[in-house]
Design a protein around this motif. Structure first.
Motif, PDB file in Angstrom:
ATOM      1  N   ARG A   1       3.161   1.945  -2.788  1.00  0.00           N
ATOM      2  CA  ARG A   1       2.358   0.721  -2.677  1.00  0.00           C
ATOM      3  C   ARG A   1       1.741   0.586  -1.283  1.00  0.00           C
ATOM      4  N   THR A   2       2.530   0.767  -0.252  1.00  0.00           N
ATOM      5  CA  THR A   2       1.996   0.624   1.112  1.00  0.00           C
ATOM      6  C   THR A   2       0.917   1.672   1.393  1.00  0.00           C
ATOM      7  N   LEU A   3       1.106   2.870   0.866  1.00  0.00           N
ATOM      8  CA  LEU A   3       0.134   3.937   1.060  1.00  0.00           C
ATOM      9  C   LEU A   3      -1.225   3.552   0.467  1.00  0.00           C
TER      10      LEU A   3
ATOM     11  N   TYR B   1       7.017  10.011  -5.416  1.00  0.00           N
ATOM     12  CA  TYR B   1       5.955  11.018  -5.402  1.00  0.00           C
ATOM     13  C   TYR B   1       4.782  10.561  -4.524  1.00  0.00           C
ATOM     14  N   ALA B   2       5.066   9.643  -3.591  1.00  0.00           N
ATOM     15  CA  ALA B   2       4.030   9.182  -2.662  1.00  0.00           C
ATOM     16  C   ALA B   2       3.405  10.330  -1.861  1.00  0.00           C
TER      17      ALA B   2
ATOM     18  N   ASP C   1       7.532  -1.991 -11.079  1.00  0.00           N
ATOM     19  CA  ASP C   1       7.512  -3.159 -10.198  1.00  0.00           C
ATOM     20  C   ASP C   1       7.876  -2.711  -8.780  1.00  0.00           C
ATOM     21  N   LEU C   2       6.868  -2.467  -7.966  1.00  0.00           N
ATOM     22  CA  LEU C   2       7.078  -1.919  -6.630  1.00  0.00           C
ATOM     23  C   LEU C   2       7.251  -3.026  -5.597  1.00  0.00           C
ATOM     24  N   ALA C   3       8.248  -2.876  -4.741  1.00  0.00           N
ATOM     25  CA  ALA C   3       8.440  -3.820  -3.642  1.00  0.00           C
ATOM     26  C   ALA C   3       7.326  -3.642  -2.618  1.00  0.00           C
ATOM     27  N   LYS C   4       7.159  -4.631  -1.729  1.00  0.00           N
ATOM     28  CA  LYS C   4       6.102  -4.561  -0.726  1.00  0.00           C
ATOM     29  C   LYS C   4       6.254  -3.359   0.182  1.00  0.00           C
ATOM     30  N   THR C   5       7.498  -2.912   0.373  1.00  0.00           N
ATOM     31  CA  THR C   5       7.748  -1.793   1.277  1.00  0.00           C
ATOM     32  C   THR C   5       7.807  -0.444   0.562  1.00  0.00           C
TER      33      THR C   5
ATOM     34  N   LEU D   1      -6.847   1.780  -4.132  1.00  0.00           N
ATOM     35  CA  LEU D   1      -6.784   0.375  -4.497  1.00  0.00           C
ATOM     36  C   LEU D   1      -5.469   0.147  -5.233  1.00  0.00           C
ATOM     37  N   ALA D   2      -4.761  -0.918  -4.874  1.00  0.00           N
ATOM     38  CA  ALA D   2      -3.497  -1.257  -5.534  1.00  0.00           C
ATOM     39  C   ALA D   2      -3.701  -2.533  -6.350  1.00  0.00           C
ATOM     40  N   LEU D   3      -3.475  -2.448  -7.653  1.00  0.00           N
ATOM     41  CA  LEU D   3      -3.722  -3.580  -8.552  1.00  0.00           C
ATOM     42  C   LEU D   3      -2.398  -4.101  -9.109  1.00  0.00           C
TER      43      LEU D   3
END
Length: 342
Positions: free
Chosen positions: A126-128, A95-96, A118-122, A136-138
């Motif tokens: 998360r990247t958005l 749903y990005a 648990d989101l991967a770096k890609t 902000l991503a915590l």
């Protein structure tokens, strides 16, 4: 773009976030911590968290089906005005695009808290959020000793309680790696000690269970430490209490897996140093577990794992009498080998 490190998150939340940050992504493998922090961030922004017009909850999968739903909700004015929070609960679909749509313009008196796994770096979400100046991503990872101590103090302070240093150390050692389970134990302790002013070691011993342990610890520890007489005694007790033999073997299997993973992760350390890395191990069990780590090598533990797996399967295919004979025989076999290694 600001990358927040895991150890910085708690202090950031306590100090308060920049009001210009409209979207806050809370993610990580510790689902209990993710939920706890998302809840605190969502509720702190509004005057009355119980007001459904002020605190709106939406499932991520709903936004995956309708990407414009989040922007529409963010543009809605509350029934009585004031600040609003939109709390997006975890979903299994991407749903990005819905989040990206609300980052295109400033949010007025609205905070969007996104609770994720648990989101991967890609991962797109998360990247958005990591690349946007308005988000902000915590990250949330299992509590270390310092974080557990802060969690204990903060949760007890909310109930008007302090905790003695020794009691805090014992409590932290008894808590597991999941924030929600840890909070449940601390809140139970706070209820028990309400009105006392300070939580003592006796209070901790009376109330808090070993989150990472079980009632079978005495039997399992005796087996892996080579104490055959104690294995025979404890097995008879649990059998008399009606314990399923496959449950006892399953507990032994999980313990063997933890012993193996601890040995492999700390190959060059002493047994005492390995025990210090064992999260959730009750302080009373540390000496006997240290003995086990000193006696069992990774190859020997792999052999025990195969033995226990076969025994569990055999128990499930046998009648009660034969299953008990197989289970007790397997645990005594492990104890005999442990004694030989000692």
């Amino acid at each position: 773009m600001t990358i927040v490190k895991a150890h910085e998150v708690e202090g950031l939340i306590r100090r308060g976030l920049d009001p210009r940050i409209g979207v806050i992504l809370v993610y990580g493998p510790d689902t209990g911590m993710v939920f706890d922090r998302a809840k605190r961030l969502a509720e702190a922004f509004v005057a009355d968290p119980a007001d459904p017009f002020a605190l709106v909850k939406i499932d991520g999968d709903t936004l995956a089906q309708d990407a414009g739903r989040l922007a529409d909700e963010a543009g809605t004015v509350g029934l009585f005005g004031g600040a609003r929070t939109i709390w997006v609960r975890p979903g299994s679909r991407n749903y990005a695009p819905a989040v990206e749509a609300v980052l295109g313009a400033p949010l007025v008196d609205t905070r969007i808290v996104v609770e994720a796994g648990d989101l991967a770096k890609t991962a797109p979400l998360r990247t958005l959020c990591e690349r946007s100046a308005r988000a902000l991503a915590l990250p949330c990872y299992p509590d270390d000793e310092r974080a557990l101590a802060e969690l204990i103090d903060r949760t007890l302070q909310e109930s008007g309680l302090r905790i003695a240093r020794e009691a805090r150390e014992v409590l932290a050692a008894s808590l597991g790696g999941d924030r929600r389970a840890s909070l449940g134990e601390i809140e139970k302790l706070a209820l028990y000690a309400q009105g006392q002013g300070q939580v003592s070691l006796d209070d901790v011993e009376a109330v808090v269970s070993d989150v990472a342990g079980s009632v079978l610890n005495t039997l399992i520890d005796a087996a892996f430490a080579g104490r055959t007489a104690e294995v025979e005694r404890d097995y008879r007790r649990f059998r008399h209490e009606g314990m399923d033999p496959s449950v006892m073997l399953g507990s032994a299997l999980r313990h063997a897996l933890t012993l193996l993973s601890t040995r492999l992760a700390n190959e060059r350390q002493s047994a005492g140093a390995m025990v210090a890395t064992w999260r959730g191990l009750h302080f009373k069990r540390k000496p006997i577990v240290e003995t086990q780590l000193a006696r069992w090598s990774p190859p020997a533990l792999r052999h025990v794992l195969r033995l226990l797996q076969e025994a569990v399967l055999a128990c499930r295919r046998s009648d009660a009498e034969l299953a008990h004979a197989q289970a007790s025989g397997t645990l005594l076999r492990i104890a005999t080998e442990a004694a030989r290694r000692g």
